[in-house]
Write an enzyme that holds these catalytic residues in place. Sequence first.
Site, PDB file in Angstrom:
ATOM      1  N   SER A 151     -38.136  11.657 104.134  1.00 15.75           N
ATOM      2  CA  SER A 151     -39.002  11.244 103.031  1.00 15.75           C
ATOM      3  C   SER A 151     -38.826   9.754 102.739  1.00 15.75           C
ATOM      4  O   SER A 151     -39.069   8.925 103.607  1.00 15.75           O
ATOM      5  CB  SER A 151     -38.719  12.118 101.805  1.00 15.75           C
ATOM      6  OG  SER A 151     -39.709  11.977 100.827  1.00 15.75           O
ATOM      7  N   GLU A 246     -47.995  19.652 104.147  1.00 18.28           N
ATOM      8  CA  GLU A 246     -47.655  18.494 103.307  1.00 18.28           C
ATOM      9  C   GLU A 246     -48.862  17.616 103.002  1.00 18.28           C
ATOM     10  O   GLU A 246     -49.624  17.268 103.903  1.00 18.28           O
ATOM     11  CB  GLU A 246     -46.617  17.622 104.006  1.00 18.28           C
ATOM     12  CG  GLU A 246     -45.307  18.299 104.309  1.00 18.28           C
ATOM     13  CD  GLU A 246     -44.270  17.289 104.741  1.00 18.28           C
ATOM     14  OE1 GLU A 246     -44.136  16.249 104.063  1.00 18.28           O
ATOM     15  OE2 GLU A 246     -43.601  17.514 105.755  1.00 18.28           O
ATOM     16  N   HIS A 276     -42.540  19.888 102.788  1.00 12.89           N
ATOM     17  CA  HIS A 276     -41.864  18.601 102.833  1.00 12.89           C
ATOM     18  C   HIS A 276     -40.359  18.788 103.053  1.00 12.89           C
ATOM     19  O   HIS A 276     -39.694  19.513 102.320  1.00 12.89           O
ATOM     20  CB  HIS A 276     -42.118  17.877 101.508  1.00 12.89           C
ATOM     21  CG  HIS A 276     -41.740  16.435 101.500  1.00 12.89           C
ATOM     22  ND1 HIS A 276     -42.362  15.485 102.291  1.00 12.89           N
ATOM     23  CD2 HIS A 276     -40.824  15.754 100.776  1.00 12.89           C
ATOM     24  CE1 HIS A 276     -41.847  14.292 102.053  1.00 12.89           C
ATOM     25  NE2 HIS A 276     -40.901  14.439 101.141  1.00 12.89           N
TER      26      HIS A 276
END
Length: 312
Positions: A151, A246, A276
Site C-alpha cells: 500500500s 480493490e 487490499h
Amino acid sequence: MGRAGGNIAAAPIELAIERIRAVYRSWNRDTSVAQMRSDWDTAFGGCTAPVTCERVSAGGVDGEWISPSDAREDKAILYFHGGGFRIGSVSSHRDLIAQIALATSCRVLAINYRLAPEHRFPAALDDAIAAYGWMLDCGLKSANVAFAGDSAGGNLVLAAMLALRERRLPLPVSAVLMSPWTDLAATGASYVSRAEADPIHQRPMILALARNYLGAQGDPYDPLASPLYADLGGLPPLLIQVGDRETVLDDSVMFTDMARAAGIDVTLEVWDGMIHVFQMFGAELPEAHRAIASIAGFLNRHLHIKAERGPS
C-alpha cells in the site's frame, strides 16, 4: 461461524473483511490519530512465526530486524509497511513480514518511518532512504538487498528507488509491491468500477489520506509522491500483487503499463476476489499463503539465496 440461518460458513475472505471493518466501526470523527494507530496495532499486531526480532536504529530511524533461524548475514530485504502514511507500524505488519522472511530464508529490516500529519511528505521518504543507506554502511551490497512494501509502503518502495536513481546511488536488486498506492490523485477507473466490490476503500477516503500526507499545498502529481507520474527508466525488476476487488487496482495496472513502456521487467499478479493487502490475512486466506510463496520465488531468484545454498 455462520451466516443467516447458521448453516452456511462464512467465506474466508469475509472473515478478513470483518476484521478490518471491526476496527473502522470503532472510529468516529472524535477518534484521535494516536488512538487509531493503537487500535490498528492491537487488531493486527502479534506474531507466532518462529523468527527473532531485534530492535535497531537504522540511520536514526526506528527499525527491527526480523530473521528466521537460517538467515544469512549478507542478504536482506528492506520492508516498508502500509497504512496510508497515517497509521500502521512494524508491529501491525510483523506477522506478514515474518512470513516473508520465513518463505525466503532471508532476514528483513522493517522500519517505523515517520507518519503524517505530524510529519508530511517527504519525511517518510527521507526515512526510507536513510535506512537503506544504513544497510549499505553496515556492509550489505545493493545487489544483495531487495525492497518490499504494501500500500503506502509500496509507494515508498518506488519513491525511494526513484530518489536513489536521481542521486546516482545504487538501487536494490529487485522490489516487491503489494497493492501499491502509486497515484495520490486517484485517477484510475477502478475507483468507479470496483467501488461496489471493494468493502473498505473508496476514493474520498483515499484522497483524504493523500491530503493528510501531502498537506494542503502538496502536489499529488509530484513523481516522488505519486510514482505513476515518474520517469521509470532504470528501475530493477518488480513483482506487483493486487486484488481484483480493490478500488486501488488501477494504481497497479496503470503503473505496470508505464513501467513496461519504460523497459522495466515487471510481473503483475491480479488475484481474483482478493482485497487490499490480502497477504496480511494468512490465518483466513489460503490465497495469502500462495501469494507469499510467489513473493519468495521472485525474491529468491534475484537474491540468489536458494541457488547459493545448494540442494537442501
